[in-house]
Design a protein around this motif. Sequence first.
Motif, short mmCIF file in Angstrom:
data_model
loop_
_atom_site.label_atom_id
_atom_site.label_comp_id
_atom_site.label_asym_id
_atom_site.label_seq_id
_atom_site.Cartn_x
_atom_site.Cartn_y
_atom_site.Cartn_z
N VAL A 74 -3.38 46.54 -6.38
CA VAL A 74 -2.11 46.02 -6.88
C VAL A 74 -1.62 44.88 -6.01
CG1 VAL A 74 -1.45 48.26 -7.86
CG2 VAL A 74 -0.68 47.66 -5.56
N ASN A 75 -0.62 44.17 -6.50
CA ASN A 75 0.00 43.09 -5.76
C ASN A 75 0.73 43.67 -4.55
OD1 ASN A 75 2.30 41.27 -5.06
ND2 ASN A 75 1.39 40.02 -6.68
N PRO A 89 6.69 51.81 -14.72
CA PRO A 89 6.47 50.76 -13.71
C PRO A 89 5.47 51.20 -12.63
CG PRO A 89 8.82 51.00 -14.18
CD PRO A 89 8.11 52.13 -14.87
N ILE A 90 4.61 50.28 -12.25
CA ILE A 90 3.56 50.56 -11.27
C ILE A 90 4.16 50.99 -9.93
CG2 ILE A 90 1.62 49.56 -9.96
CD1 ILE A 90 0.99 50.03 -12.92
N TRP A 91 5.23 50.34 -9.49
CA TRP A 91 5.78 50.68 -8.18
C TRP A 91 6.26 52.11 -8.13
CZ3 TRP A 91 10.67 52.22 -6.81
CH2 TRP A 91 11.68 52.05 -7.74
N ILE A 92 6.77 52.64 -9.23
CA ILE A 92 7.21 54.03 -9.28
C ILE A 92 6.01 54.97 -9.18
CG2 ILE A 92 8.24 55.81 -10.76
CD1 ILE A 92 10.20 53.63 -11.72
N GLN A 93 4.93 54.61 -9.88
CA GLN A 93 3.72 55.43 -9.80
C GLN A 93 3.13 55.42 -8.39
OE1 GLN A 93 1.02 55.01 -13.29
NE2 GLN A 93 2.57 53.54 -14.01
N LEU A 94 3.18 54.27 -7.73
CA LEU A 94 2.71 54.18 -6.35
C LEU A 94 3.58 55.03 -5.43
CD1 LEU A 94 2.10 50.33 -6.20
CD2 LEU A 94 0.33 52.11 -6.19
N TYR A 95 4.89 54.94 -5.60
CA TYR A 95 5.82 55.76 -4.82
C TYR A 95 5.51 57.25 -4.99
CZ TYR A 95 9.92 58.62 -4.11
OH TYR A 95 10.74 59.65 -3.75
N GLU A 96 5.31 57.67 -6.23
CA GLU A 96 5.02 59.08 -6.50
C GLU A 96 3.72 59.53 -5.84
OE1 GLU A 96 7.30 59.33 -10.82
OE2 GLU A 96 5.13 59.00 -10.77
N GLN A 97 2.71 58.68 -5.92
CA GLN A 97 1.42 59.04 -5.34
C GLN A 97 1.48 59.07 -3.81
OE1 GLN A 97 -2.06 57.27 -7.36
NE2 GLN A 97 -0.63 56.72 -9.00
N LEU A 98 2.21 58.13 -3.22
CA LEU A 98 2.39 58.14 -1.78
C LEU A 98 3.19 59.37 -1.34
CD1 LEU A 98 3.07 54.34 -1.30
CD2 LEU A 98 1.15 55.60 -0.29
N THR A 99 4.20 59.73 -2.12
CA THR A 99 5.00 60.92 -1.83
C THR A 99 4.11 62.15 -1.83
OG1 THR A 99 7.00 59.94 -2.75
CG2 THR A 99 6.93 62.35 -2.63
N ARG A 100 3.24 62.27 -2.83
CA ARG A 100 2.33 63.42 -2.88
C ARG A 100 1.40 63.44 -1.67
NH1 ARG A 100 2.62 62.33 -8.49
NH2 ARG A 100 0.71 61.11 -8.47
N ARG A 101 0.97 62.28 -1.23
CA ARG A 101 0.11 62.21 -0.04
C ARG A 101 0.85 62.71 1.20
NH1 ARG A 101 -3.59 56.72 -0.49
NH2 ARG A 101 -4.49 57.24 -2.52
N ILE A 102 2.13 62.43 1.27
CA ILE A 102 2.92 62.86 2.42
C ILE A 102 3.19 64.36 2.36
CG2 ILE A 102 5.19 62.69 3.53
CD1 ILE A 102 5.10 59.65 2.73
N MET A 138 -7.94 60.12 -1.76
CA MET A 138 -7.33 60.34 -3.05
C MET A 138 -7.36 59.01 -3.83
SD MET A 138 -3.45 61.62 -3.96
CE MET A 138 -3.63 63.23 -3.25
N GLU A 139 -7.77 59.08 -5.04
CA GLU A 139 -7.90 57.90 -5.88
C GLU A 139 -6.53 57.53 -6.47
OE1 GLU A 139 -10.14 56.89 -10.02
OE2 GLU A 139 -11.22 58.10 -8.55
N TRP A 140 -6.29 56.24 -6.61
CA TRP A 140 -5.06 55.74 -7.22
C TRP A 140 -5.22 55.79 -8.74
CZ3 TRP A 140 -1.06 54.73 -4.05
CH2 TRP A 140 -1.34 54.52 -2.69
N LYS A 141 -4.23 56.33 -9.42
CA LYS A 141 -4.26 56.42 -10.88
C LYS A 141 -2.99 55.79 -11.43
CE LYS A 141 -6.97 60.60 -10.74
NZ LYS A 141 -7.00 62.03 -10.91
N MET A 142 -3.16 54.78 -12.27
CA MET A 142 -2.02 54.09 -12.87
C MET A 142 -2.16 54.14 -14.39
SD MET A 142 -0.78 52.95 -10.04
CE MET A 142 -1.50 52.72 -8.44
N ASP A 143 -1.01 54.17 -15.04
CA ASP A 143 -1.01 54.04 -16.49
C ASP A 143 0.07 53.04 -16.87
OD1 ASP A 143 1.57 55.38 -17.09
OD2 ASP A 143 0.55 57.20 -16.45
N GLY A 144 0.04 52.56 -18.07
CA GLY A 144 0.95 51.52 -18.51
C GLY A 144 2.30 52.02 -19.00
N SER A 145 2.53 53.32 -18.91
CA SER A 145 3.75 53.87 -19.50
C SER A 145 4.99 53.70 -18.62
CB SER A 145 3.55 55.35 -19.82
OG SER A 145 3.40 56.09 -18.62
#
Length: 118
Positions: free
Chosen positions: A46-47, A10-23, A1-8
């Motif tokens: 990301v950092n 915080p990145i960490w929240i988007q990462l959390y959401e994408q990891l949650t979907r993976r789980i 699954m590809e990581w998708k980020m937008d500037g709207s």
Amino acid sequence: MEWKMDGSRPIWIQLYEQLTRRIVSGQYAVGERVPSVRELAAEAGVNPNTMQRAMAYLEERGLVVGNRTQGRVVTEDREKIHAVRLELAEDLKKHYLEGMAVLGFTGAEAVALLEEGE
């Protein structure tokens, strides 16, 4: 699954959401070791500190469990995973129905359109 980020947001929240979907989708299976923070950060571009924040929140929410010898693993609490999956589905349903209402569809019409697509 590809990581998708937008500037709207915080990145960490988007990462959390994408990891949650993976789980909840089973991409990371129950009891499976999750890649390390450094591996995930490199994959997402990301950092590591940002990824660590997302992983810490996953752990706080009970979706992953820290294990000294294995790193983090997906929780074996299937009920927890199911509850989060239903929560995400409810959010999607709400957004769909709100969007359809903006277009002038009733709830019944929105549901009928979904059933036609099957």
